[in-house]
Design a protein around this motif. Sequence first.
Motif, mmCIF file in Angstrom:
data_model
loop_
_atom_site.group_PDB
_atom_site.id
_atom_site.type_symbol
_atom_site.label_atom_id
_atom_site.label_comp_id
_atom_site.label_asym_id
_atom_site.label_seq_id
_atom_site.Cartn_x
_atom_site.Cartn_y
_atom_site.Cartn_z
ATOM 1 N N LEU A 51 37.317 31.939 10.921
ATOM 2 C CA LEU A 51 36.012 32.934 11.005
ATOM 3 C C LEU A 51 35.330 32.982 12.189
ATOM 4 C CD1 LEU A 51 34.822 31.477 7.539
ATOM 5 C CD2 LEU A 51 35.665 33.683 7.946
ATOM 6 N N GLN A 52 35.569 32.014 13.056
ATOM 7 C CA GLN A 52 34.821 31.871 14.328
ATOM 8 C C GLN A 52 35.519 32.874 15.419
ATOM 9 O OE1 GLN A 52 31.668 30.575 14.500
ATOM 10 N NE2 GLN A 52 31.942 30.280 12.574
ATOM 11 N N LYS A 53 36.873 33.384 14.833
ATOM 12 C CA LYS A 53 37.484 34.238 15.821
ATOM 13 C C LYS A 53 38.275 33.448 16.932
ATOM 14 C CE LYS A 53 34.993 38.600 15.378
ATOM 15 N NZ LYS A 53 34.280 39.502 15.920
ATOM 16 N N ASN A 54 38.453 32.169 16.431
ATOM 17 C CA ASN A 54 39.321 31.058 17.205
ATOM 18 C C ASN A 54 40.684 30.851 16.632
ATOM 19 O OD1 ASN A 54 40.136 28.704 18.872
ATOM 20 N ND2 ASN A 54 38.134 27.729 18.670
ATOM 21 N N ALA A 55 41.877 31.329 17.593
ATOM 22 C CA ALA A 55 43.162 31.112 17.112
ATOM 23 C C ALA A 55 43.845 29.887 17.130
ATOM 24 C CB ALA A 55 44.004 32.092 18.053
ATOM 25 N N ILE A 56 42.863 29.023 17.482
ATOM 26 C CA ILE A 56 43.584 27.522 17.741
ATOM 27 C C ILE A 56 43.706 26.973 16.184
ATOM 28 C CG2 ILE A 56 42.972 25.001 18.404
ATOM 29 C CD1 ILE A 56 41.365 26.182 20.643
ATOM 30 N N GLY A 57 42.924 27.392 15.214
ATOM 31 C CA GLY A 57 43.060 27.050 13.768
ATOM 32 C C GLY A 57 44.572 27.194 13.339
ATOM 33 N N ILE A 79 47.196 27.718 15.396
ATOM 34 C CA ILE A 79 48.199 27.168 15.987
ATOM 35 C C ILE A 79 48.063 25.520 15.442
ATOM 36 C CG2 ILE A 79 48.497 26.374 18.476
ATOM 37 C CD1 ILE A 79 47.213 28.669 19.731
ATOM 38 N N LEU A 80 47.043 25.106 15.277
ATOM 39 C CA LEU A 80 46.921 23.693 14.603
ATOM 40 C C LEU A 80 47.766 23.801 13.278
ATOM 41 C CD1 LEU A 80 43.223 22.519 15.215
ATOM 42 C CD2 LEU A 80 45.386 21.637 16.273
ATOM 43 N N TRP A 81 47.616 24.719 12.505
ATOM 44 C CA TRP A 81 48.375 24.957 11.279
ATOM 45 C C TRP A 81 50.047 24.846 11.376
ATOM 46 C CZ3 TRP A 81 46.369 24.085 6.500
ATOM 47 C CH2 TRP A 81 47.315 24.477 5.361
ATOM 48 N N MET A 82 50.450 25.591 12.560
ATOM 49 C CA MET A 82 51.732 25.554 12.903
ATOM 50 C C MET A 82 52.188 24.389 13.330
ATOM 51 S SD MET A 82 52.373 29.553 13.993
ATOM 52 C CE MET A 82 50.958 29.576 15.239
ATOM 53 N N VAL A 83 51.365 23.829 14.128
ATOM 54 C CA VAL A 83 51.830 22.739 14.796
ATOM 55 C C VAL A 83 51.953 21.428 13.714
ATOM 56 C CG1 VAL A 83 51.027 20.556 16.484
ATOM 57 C CG2 VAL A 83 50.768 22.995 17.007
ATOM 58 N N MET A 84 51.088 21.570 12.780
ATOM 59 C CA MET A 84 51.392 20.417 11.650
ATOM 60 C C MET A 84 52.386 20.706 11.031
ATOM 61 S SD MET A 84 48.930 20.122 8.326
ATOM 62 C CE MET A 84 49.537 21.532 7.613
ATOM 63 N N TYR A 85 52.891 21.713 10.652
ATOM 64 C CA TYR A 85 54.425 21.867 10.047
ATOM 65 C C TYR A 85 55.438 21.492 10.826
ATOM 66 C CZ TYR A 85 52.481 23.450 5.580
ATOM 67 O OH TYR A 85 52.127 23.410 4.403
ATOM 68 N N VAL A 86 55.162 21.737 12.183
ATOM 69 C CA VAL A 86 56.296 21.156 13.060
ATOM 70 C C VAL A 86 56.591 19.716 13.164
ATOM 71 C CG1 VAL A 86 57.224 21.181 15.332
ATOM 72 C CG2 VAL A 86 56.108 23.166 14.427
ATOM 73 N N ALA A 87 55.167 19.020 12.958
ATOM 74 C CA ALA A 87 55.223 17.939 12.873
ATOM 75 C C ALA A 87 55.678 17.147 11.893
ATOM 76 C CB ALA A 87 53.712 17.295 13.240
ATOM 77 N N PHE A 88 55.439 17.988 10.686
ATOM 78 C CA PHE A 88 55.991 17.439 9.403
ATOM 79 C C PHE A 88 57.464 17.308 9.477
ATOM 80 C CE2 PHE A 88 52.885 19.017 5.963
ATOM 81 C CZ PHE A 88 51.931 17.785 6.355
ATOM 82 N N TYR A 89 58.268 17.942 10.351
ATOM 83 C CA TYR A 89 59.815 17.795 10.568
ATOM 84 C C TYR A 89 59.928 16.402 10.973
ATOM 85 C CZ TYR A 89 64.249 17.795 12.409
ATOM 86 O OH TYR A 89 65.525 17.655 12.791
ATOM 87 N N THR A 94 44.368 21.016 2.350
ATOM 88 C CA THR A 94 42.834 21.116 1.994
ATOM 89 C C THR A 94 42.158 20.916 3.398
ATOM 90 O OG1 THR A 94 43.031 20.488 -0.369
ATOM 91 C CG2 THR A 94 40.756 20.371 0.639
ATOM 92 N N ILE A 95 42.274 19.828 4.075
ATOM 93 C CA ILE A 95 41.714 19.435 5.245
ATOM 94 C C ILE A 95 42.016 20.366 6.289
ATOM 95 C CG2 ILE A 95 41.436 17.627 7.028
ATOM 96 C CD1 ILE A 95 41.622 15.454 4.856
ATOM 97 N N MET A 96 43.311 20.456 6.609
ATOM 98 C CA MET A 96 43.838 21.356 7.462
ATOM 99 C C MET A 96 43.511 22.811 7.383
ATOM 100 S SD MET A 96 44.815 19.403 9.883
ATOM 101 C CE MET A 96 45.242 20.556 11.316
ATOM 102 N N GLY A 97 43.679 23.151 6.146
ATOM 103 C CA GLY A 97 43.086 24.560 5.837
ATOM 104 C C GLY A 97 41.733 25.072 5.944
ATOM 105 N N SER A 98 40.919 23.952 5.641
ATOM 106 C CA SER A 98 39.356 24.302 5.882
ATOM 107 C C SER A 98 39.184 24.395 7.206
ATOM 108 C CB SER A 98 38.645 22.946 5.318
ATOM 109 O OG SER A 98 38.898 22.825 3.893
ATOM 110 N N ILE A 99 39.681 23.410 8.197
ATOM 111 C CA ILE A 99 39.770 23.451 9.693
ATOM 112 C C ILE A 99 40.035 24.818 9.979
ATOM 113 C CG2 ILE A 99 40.202 22.476 11.778
ATOM 114 C CD1 ILE A 99 40.390 19.748 10.649
ATOM 115 N N ALA A 100 41.181 25.200 9.671
ATOM 116 C CA ALA A 100 41.896 26.543 10.300
ATOM 117 C C ALA A 100 41.248 27.514 9.851
ATOM 118 C CB ALA A 100 43.435 26.479 9.891
#
Length: 269
Positions: free
Chosen positions: A130-136, A138-148, A119-125
């Motif tokens: 919506l602001q046309k910022n691709a970092i969101g 990237i953060l989502w993918m980084v989060m799942y890599v960190a999950f490993y 919920t938190i990361m999805g809202s940020i991403a």
Amino acid sequence: MNDNKLTVRERKSMFRRWIFSAGLGYNYESQQAPSVAFSMRKALRKIYPDDDEYIEAMDNHYNYFNATPQMANVILGATLAMEEEDGIKAKDAVQSLKTSLMGPLSGVGDSIFWILIPTIMGSIAGYMALQKNAIGAILWMVMYVAFYWLKMWLCNLGYESGTKLITTLGEKINIFTDAISIMGLMVVGSLIPTVVKVYTPLKFATGKVSLSLQTGVFDKIMPGLLPVGLAILVYWLLGKKSWTPTRIIVLIIVICLVGAATGILGIAK
């Protein structure tokens, strides 16, 4: 004491197999058990060079298991440590530990890994998208890599805790087994009225007086009486050789259809 100790590499291999296969082999009979058996296979082969003990241990892990995959890392790490330390003698304790912990830890895991963090990361991403910022993204993918790495840490946490637990208990393993068994029975028993839903809308009417069979009779005798009765029926049928879990599921579906068609069973309001 079991002398067939696992190396760090072998333990990580087992943990990694679970991380990448937790959702594979999922079924309505044993849920995640095939994934558990697949993950533990190589490690158990090292722990149990004797074929009979290896088969017995593998059969034990084919029993019902269902937990939030991330929190299951803790449980499986602990069970691996228990089997490595005490061998086949820990079989009952292993199963009781899995049964008693999968419910409570899943409650925590579901809240954190399936609700809070997405919920938190999805809202940020989503806002960044919506602001046309691709970092969101990237953060989502980084989060799942960190999950490993988080999952690997949880596996090691369970393994180290399991080793300390067995070392501390020593000769008191039987007391520990009994305590965990009782806890497991309590957890399974508490699941019956909360998960199994059986309701009858039938009413007895005499003149202007109406009595609900569900609230006026069954609930007065014992709340959750019908779910308990159904659980007892299923447990009894499981003891019959001619009744498999699949046949019992079909029987329950038939009972539900007939009960709904005749008005004997309904949906609780």
